[in-house]
Design an enzyme around this catalytic site. Structure first.
Site, PDB file in Angstrom:
ATOM      1  CB  SER A 153      -1.095  -0.186   1.019  1.00 56.43           C
ATOM      2  OG  SER A 153      -1.881   1.623   1.036  1.00 56.43           O
ATOM      3  CE1 TYR A 174      -4.444  -1.394   3.687  1.00 59.05           C
ATOM      4  CE2 TYR A 174      -2.797   0.412   4.284  1.00 59.05           C
ATOM      5  CZ  TYR A 174      -4.128  -0.801   3.920  1.00 59.05           C
ATOM      6  OH  TYR A 174      -4.167  -0.768   2.243  1.00 59.05           O
TER       7      TYR A 174
END
Length: 288
Positions: A153, A174
């Site tokens: 990401s 995350y």
């Protein structure tokens, strides 16, 4: 004309919808048979709905429409035994394994009194441990000169982005997971290099999927509104990239997965490749 992946078999996690379905279809278009894995159920800490069995069935329908074979399994990437069973079933039916697209991911976004340490645990278990479990289940079956592609990401690479307190412990999990994947990929590429197996990570910006389009994320960007709609948050999405777009499409990521899965990338390994329309450079410069 034979496809770029003719005769290859690809394992894809999170394959029921979004990027995972796109990867399955794109690789099948180039000749690959598919082992498609997804949880097809919700995770309590993750407030937006996850996939359903009918989503996985639709992925299978689209792959079969391309005259490719597909084995589907409902499995939780947090559970290595479930992934092993899925991989073994797929390999037994399809005859081998050449490609791994470790794509499954979530971002719980509870905050304030609703936040819980399990939000961090669930995010890191899916986004980091889920990748490690998929790779571990695949390696005993992965043929030499294969390819492992990990989904990272761009936001996870930037401190203060997804791990902003507004995203709660799930956002922190995350980000930590996605950053840790960077060193994981670099380690695995060294240990699999003697077999000419490449290991690379793709780091997308906003992607036009359910992880981006859900009420919880919209509320983070527009806390002043009781129920923000797409038009309310779209300007903020556009501002994230250097190029004036709100997001990229799943196929933009799939095209890179295809390249990294093909022989065209035979000596590319240990790389962190962004498909981010300039977002990391834009915000790293701003922070710097």
């Amino acid at each position: 004309m034979p496809g770029r992946l003719e005769g290859k078999v690809a394992l894809i996690t999170g394959a029921a919808r979004g990027q995972g379905r796109s990867h399955a279809v794109r690789l099948a278009q180039e000749g690959a048979d598919i082992i498609a894995v997804d949880i097809c159920a919700d995770i309590e800490s993750n407030l937006y709905p996850l996939s359903r069995p009918e989503d996985l069935a639709e992925t299978a329908r689209q792959v079969e429409a391309l005259d490719r074979r597909i084995v589907t399994r409902q499995a939780d990437v947090r559970e290595r035994a479930q992934l092993r069973e899925a991989v073994e079933a797929g390999v037994a039916e399809l005859g081998g394994l050449d490609i791994v697209a470790a794509n499954a991911g979530i971002m719980p976004m509870r905050k304030g009194d609703a936040a819980d340490a399990m939000d961090f645990v669930d995010a890191s278990d899916v986004d980091l441990l889920g990748v490690m479990n998929a790779v571990a289940a695949a390696i005993p079956h992965l043929r030499d000169r294969g390819s492992i592609v990990v989904t990272g990401s761009t936001a996870g690479m930037l401190k203060g982005a997804a791990d902003n307190p507004e995203f709660g412990p799930g956002g922190a999990g995350y980000s930590w997971a996605k950053r840790t994947l960077i060193s994981y990929v670099e380690q695995m590429c060294l240990h699999l290099a003697p077999r000419f197996i490449r290991v690379n990570a793709i780091h997308p910006t906003n992607v036009n999927t359910h992880l981006l389009h859900n009420d919880e994320l919209y509320k983070v960007f527009r806390p002043d509104l009781e129920k923000p709609e797409l038009d309310d948050v779209k300007p903020a999405f556009v501002a994230w990239q250097a190029m004036p777009i709100p997001w990229v499409e799943p196929v933009d990521i799939s095209n890179l997965v295809l390249f990294l899965a093909s022989e065209e990338s035979r000596y590319i390994t240990g790389q962190q490749i962004r498909v981010d329309a300039g977002s990391l450079i834009k915000h790293a410069a701003a922070v710097g």
